[in-house]
Motif scaffolding. Structure first.
Motif, short mmCIF file in Angstrom:
data_model
loop_
_atom_site.label_atom_id
_atom_site.label_comp_id
_atom_site.label_asym_id
_atom_site.label_seq_id
_atom_site.Cartn_x
_atom_site.Cartn_y
_atom_site.Cartn_z
N GLN A 131 0.84 -1.35 -0.06
CA GLN A 131 -0.05 0.09 0.00
C GLN A 131 0.78 1.20 -0.13
N GLN A 132 0.76 2.15 -1.09
CA GLN A 132 1.58 3.33 -1.02
C GLN A 132 0.42 4.46 -0.49
N THR A 133 1.22 4.99 0.49
CA THR A 133 0.34 6.21 1.23
C THR A 133 1.22 7.53 0.61
N LYS A 134 0.18 8.67 0.35
CA LYS A 134 0.77 10.02 -0.08
C LYS A 134 1.59 10.36 1.13
N GLN A 135 2.65 11.10 0.84
CA GLN A 135 3.46 11.96 1.55
C GLN A 135 2.78 12.96 2.18
N TRP A 136 2.24 13.98 1.19
CA TRP A 136 1.85 15.10 1.67
C TRP A 136 0.38 15.14 1.29
N ILE A 137 -0.47 15.43 2.55
CA ILE A 137 -1.86 15.43 2.31
C ILE A 137 -2.46 16.79 2.54
N LYS A 138 -3.48 17.03 1.91
CA LYS A 138 -4.40 18.36 1.94
C LYS A 138 -5.22 18.47 3.19
N SER A 139 -5.43 19.54 3.65
CA SER A 139 -6.36 19.81 4.92
C SER A 139 -7.62 19.12 4.74
N ASN B 165 -6.50 24.68 15.11
CA ASN B 165 -6.02 24.98 16.32
C ASN B 165 -4.52 23.97 16.47
N LEU B 166 -4.82 22.86 15.80
CA LEU B 166 -3.17 21.96 15.82
C LEU B 166 -2.34 22.78 15.13
N ARG B 167 -2.42 23.36 14.00
CA ARG B 167 -1.64 24.19 13.38
C ARG B 167 -1.02 25.38 14.36
N ILE B 168 -1.87 26.28 14.97
CA ILE B 168 -1.61 27.29 15.65
C ILE B 168 -0.79 27.11 16.89
N THR C 82 2.43 20.17 12.22
CA THR C 82 3.26 20.97 11.28
C THR C 82 2.72 21.01 9.82
N TYR C 83 2.87 21.90 9.12
CA TYR C 83 2.38 21.86 7.78
C TYR C 83 3.07 22.85 6.87
N THR C 84 3.15 22.76 5.73
CA THR C 84 3.77 23.44 4.64
C THR C 84 2.55 24.30 3.67
N LYS C 85 2.82 25.46 3.51
CA LYS C 85 1.89 26.25 2.50
C LYS C 85 2.37 26.37 1.37
N VAL C 86 1.88 26.07 0.33
CA VAL C 86 2.28 26.34 -1.07
C VAL C 86 1.19 27.06 -1.67
N MET D 256 -2.56 24.29 2.13
CA MET D 256 -1.86 23.80 3.24
C MET D 256 -1.46 22.12 3.24
N TYR D 257 -0.20 21.76 3.08
CA TYR D 257 -0.30 20.32 3.04
C TYR D 257 0.33 19.90 4.48
N TYR D 258 0.05 18.67 4.73
CA TYR D 258 0.65 18.23 6.05
C TYR D 258 1.37 16.68 5.76
N ASP D 259 2.69 16.48 6.57
CA ASP D 259 3.34 15.43 6.08
C ASP D 259 2.77 14.29 6.73
#
Length: 95
Positions: A31-39, A55-58, A63-67, A71-74
């Motif tokens: 099973q391959q899971t995506k590394q980056w997941i959207k909100s 709230n989890l982000r704040i 952690t997240y990455t915004k492009v 927002m993407y979550y590892d």
């Protein structure tokens, strides 16, 4: 040109072979899971509201990455969050 007659038994045998081949393909492929997941996917995965995710982000829990505006979550960070908050249930002595 020779004519071949296909019987119901032939079709059943073919079906069984095909099903077995498909099962092998499904079970042998990891099973391959995506590394980056959207909100939206994170909210669905954790069954939380947009406000809870915010709230989890704040508070730095997740952690997240915004492009751009997305927002993407590892995925590994989400797994760490779940494992870090794991609670071992104690067996009930008296009911």
């Amino acid at each position: 040109m020779a004519v071949q007659v296909i019987t119901i038994e032939d079709l059943n045998e073919f079906r069984n072979l095909l099903l077995n081949d498909l099962k092998e393909i499904i079970h042998s492929k990891p099973q391959q899971t995506k590394q980056w997941i959207k909100s939206k996917e994170v909210r669905k995965l954790l069954n939380i509201s947009p406000g809870t995710l915010q709230n989890l982000r704040i508070n730095g829990t997740l952690t997240y990455t915004k492009v751009g505006g997305i927002m993407y979550y590892d995925n590994t960070d989400i797994e760490k969050l779940l494992h870090g908050n794991k609670i071992n249930a104690l067996p009930t002595l008296f009911k």
